[in-house]
Design an enzyme around this catalytic site. Structure first.
Site, PDB file in Angstrom:
ATOM      1  N   SER A   1       3.622   7.189  -0.602  1.00 35.50           N
ATOM      2  CA  SER A   1       3.810   6.582   0.726  1.00 35.50           C
ATOM      3  C   SER A   1       4.386   7.711   1.689  1.00 35.50           C
ATOM      4  CB  SER A   1       5.098   5.635   0.672  1.00 35.50           C
ATOM      5  OG  SER A   1       5.468   5.347   1.983  1.00 35.50           O
TER       6      SER A   1
ATOM      7  N   HIS B   1      -0.549   5.969   0.697  1.00 32.35           N
ATOM      8  CA  HIS B   1       0.081   4.473   0.806  1.00 32.35           C
ATOM      9  C   HIS B   1       0.707   4.666   2.435  1.00 32.35           C
ATOM     10  CE1 HIS B   1       1.904   0.707  -0.492  1.00 32.35           C
ATOM     11  NE2 HIS B   1       3.121   1.134   0.222  1.00 32.35           N
TER      12      HIS B   1
ATOM     13  N   ASP C   1       2.555   2.450   5.175  1.00 36.36           N
ATOM     14  CA  ASP C   1       3.625   1.495   5.360  1.00 36.36           C
ATOM     15  C   ASP C   1       3.623   0.888   6.830  1.00 36.36           C
ATOM     16  OD1 ASP C   1       4.706   0.517   2.663  1.00 36.36           O
ATOM     17  OD2 ASP C   1       5.480   2.627   2.599  1.00 36.36           O
TER      18      ASP C   1
ATOM     19  N   MET D   1       5.033  -1.477   9.554  1.00 37.45           N
ATOM     20  CA  MET D   1       6.162  -2.368   9.850  1.00 37.45           C
ATOM     21  C   MET D   1       6.282  -2.717  11.210  1.00 37.45           C
ATOM     22  SD  MET D   1       9.156  -0.319   7.617  1.00 37.45           S
ATOM     23  CE  MET D   1       8.699   0.274   5.979  1.00 37.45           C
TER      24      MET D   1
ATOM     25  N   HIS E   1      -0.371  -1.076   3.561  1.00 37.07           N
ATOM     26  CA  HIS E   1       0.558  -2.091   3.151  1.00 37.07           C
ATOM     27  C   HIS E   1       1.112  -2.589   4.459  1.00 37.07           C
ATOM     28  CE1 HIS E   1       4.741  -3.184   1.172  1.00 37.07           C
ATOM     29  NE2 HIS E   1       4.049  -4.029   1.599  1.00 37.07           N
TER      30      HIS E   1
ATOM     31  N   MET F   1       3.499  -4.648   6.539  1.00 39.54           N
ATOM     32  CA  MET F   1       4.622  -5.453   6.262  1.00 39.54           C
ATOM     33  C   MET F   1       4.838  -6.240   7.825  1.00 39.54           C
ATOM     34  SD  MET F   1       6.895  -3.105   4.168  1.00 39.54           S
ATOM     35  CE  MET F   1       5.704  -1.578   4.471  1.00 39.54           C
TER      36      MET F   1
ATOM     37  N   ASP G   1       5.919  -0.977  -5.726  1.00 35.59           N
ATOM     38  CA  ASP G   1       6.282  -0.346  -4.608  1.00 35.59           C
ATOM     39  C   ASP G   1       7.911  -0.300  -4.470  1.00 35.59           C
ATOM     40  OD1 ASP G   1       6.721   0.894  -1.992  1.00 35.59           O
ATOM     41  OD2 ASP G   1       5.344  -0.737  -1.171  1.00 35.59           O
TER      42      ASP G   1
END
Ligand code: DX5
Ligand code: ZN
Length: 219
Positions: A7, A32, A34, A36, A65, A67, A174
């Protein structure tokens, strides 16, 4: 074979280009990413323009990913930006099945992520629509947290569901994953490990990746 998806949340945000270059050299399987939104999780990271910039800088597949609340609103944009896998949170989707269909309609692999408190039964009626299941082993929002042990039980349950489906579904973990605990996580059924701080704070990221891929035996 266990795959590793480091990540970049743990990398230098002013130098993601160098981070993905390092990951390529270190033998990572994916990057990866992330994403958000400050609503679904109490932190804000980066969005689709960063994904597009990363896509130009690396040939590694981008494991995105999301979120974010109601991720269906942005699936097409993340797909166009260059995401290869788009993972949404079951808790963030009112119409999870529809969102997975949207991801496939964009020609991308579709993942479903579960928070630590979310039971795996939400997956039961979407098993034919998922390419990846992500079990969060920390509460999402921040890197550098401690692995939550009850994840191991959940992994065993989800692994059994995958076997029963007869489909080739990646099982990703994760949060708080590193050389000290990867072996029990893999033994519980995971085959794709996310690692942020364990990779980016290590003096030798390549060694950490090779260890977690099972290429180096632990001393
Ligand atoms: C947490 C993120 C993770 C995080 C992992 O919300 O989804 O991907 O960056 O970081 P570490 O490996 O440091 O726990
Ligand atoms: Zn993540």
């Amino acid at each position: 074979m266990t795959k590793i998806s480091p990540s970049i949340l743990a990398a230098d945000f002013a130098n993601f280009g160098a981070a993905v270059e390092l990951l390529e050299k270190a033998g990572a399987d994916y990057v990866h990413c992330d994403v958000m939104d400050g609503v679904f999780v109490p932190n804000i990271s980066f969005g689709m323009s960063t994904i597009a910039a990363l896509d130009k800088r690396t040939s590694l597949p981008l494991d995105v990913h999301l979120m974010i609340t109601d991720p269906g609103r942005y699936v097409a944009e993340f797909a166009a930006a260059g995401a290869d896998i788009i993972t949404v949170h079951a808790e963030a989707c009112t119409h999870l099945h529809r969102t997975l269909q949207q991801i496939h309609a964009c020609g991308k692999l579709a993942g479903v992520s579960l928070n630590p408190a979310t039971p795996p039964d939400v997956l039961t009626y979407v098993m034919d629509q998922v390419d990846l299941i992500l079990c969060m082993s920390v509460n999402p929002g921040f890197g550098g947290q401690k692995f939550i042990p009850s994840t191991l039980d959940k992994l065993r349950t989800v692994r059994a569901m995958i076997e029963q489906s007869g489909r080739d579904i990646l099982l990703e973990v994760d949060g708080g994953v590193g050389p000290a605990n990867y072996a029990e996580i893999v033994a519980a059924g995971a085959n794709l490990l996310v690692a942020g701080s364990a990779v980016f704070t290590a003096p030798d990221p390549a060694k950490v990746i090779a260890t977690m891929r099972g290429e180096i035996c632990r001393a």
